[in-house]
Scaffold this motif. Structure first.
Motif, PDB file in Angstrom:
ATOM      1  N   ARG A  73       0.838  -1.215   0.000  1.00  0.00           N
ATOM      2  CA  ARG A  73       0.000   0.000   0.000  1.00  0.00           C
ATOM      3  C   ARG A  73       0.865   1.256   0.000  1.00  0.00           C
ATOM      4  N   ALA A  74       1.900   1.266   0.826  1.00  0.00           N
ATOM      5  CA  ALA A  74       2.797   2.421   0.886  1.00  0.00           C
ATOM      6  C   ALA A  74       3.497   2.627  -0.457  1.00  0.00           C
TER       7      ALA A  74
ATOM      8  N   GLU B  12       1.042   4.120  -2.943  1.00  0.00           N
ATOM      9  CA  GLU B  12       0.834   5.553  -2.661  1.00  0.00           C
ATOM     10  C   GLU B  12       1.993   6.381  -3.204  1.00  0.00           C
ATOM     11  N   GLN B  13       3.213   5.904  -2.993  1.00  0.00           N
ATOM     12  CA  GLN B  13       4.383   6.631  -3.483  1.00  0.00           C
ATOM     13  C   GLN B  13       4.417   6.660  -5.006  1.00  0.00           C
TER      14      GLN B  13
ATOM     15  N   LYS C 147       2.107   9.329  -6.170  1.00  0.00           N
ATOM     16  CA  LYS C 147       2.708  10.658  -5.981  1.00  0.00           C
ATOM     17  C   LYS C 147       3.769  10.931  -7.039  1.00  0.00           C
TER      18      LYS C 147
END
Length: 136
Positions: free
Chosen positions: A101-102, A105-106, A109
């Motif tokens: 998930r992290a 997200e990155q 971005k």
């Protein structure tokens, strides 16, 4: 030296990491050479290269050395011989999900940043096309 072991130079070429970076990751405990040659040279295996590739992929996404170490530990525990207890396996998989998930997200971005950078480069090209033409 057996063919399954590689010296640091070959590992650097395969992973596209500098010798200095590989040594830094070794000092940080992220990867440890599997062996040493008689002359004391670091020797690495395919498993070591795979660990370095995980690190190389995590770095641009902003993961810390501790997070890298944690994920590598989780993956090693999942890949170790023998099946972990169901509760432990579930906990390990949940940690992998959190990293996934992290990472997602990155990536989102970075896509926004890339789109902005491409837009900026495009405005510069347009400016040059408009104003950068030599007078006839």
């Amino acid at each position: 030296m057996s063919s399954e072991h590689m010296q640091i130079g070959e590992v650097a070429a395969r992973t596209e990491l500098s010798l200095r970076t590989i040594r830094h990751y070794e000092e940080s405990g992220l990867v440890v050479p599997s062996a040493r040659s008689r002359g004391g040279f670091r020797l690495y295996t395919e498993v070591d290269v795979a660990r370095l590739m995980v690190i190389r992929r995590m770095k641009p996404l902003g993961f810390t050395l501790d997070e890298m170490r944690d994920l590598l530990d989780v993956v090693a525990r999942l890949d170790a011989g023998g099946e972990p207890a169901p509760d432990e396996r579930d906990a390990l998989l949940e940690r992998v999900r959190a990293y996934e998930r992290a990472a997602a997200e990155q990536v989102a971005k970075l896509r926004v940043q890339l789109a902005r950078a491409e837009e900026f480069a495009g405005t510069l090209r347009t400016r040059l096309d408009r104003d950068g033409q030599p007078e006839a």
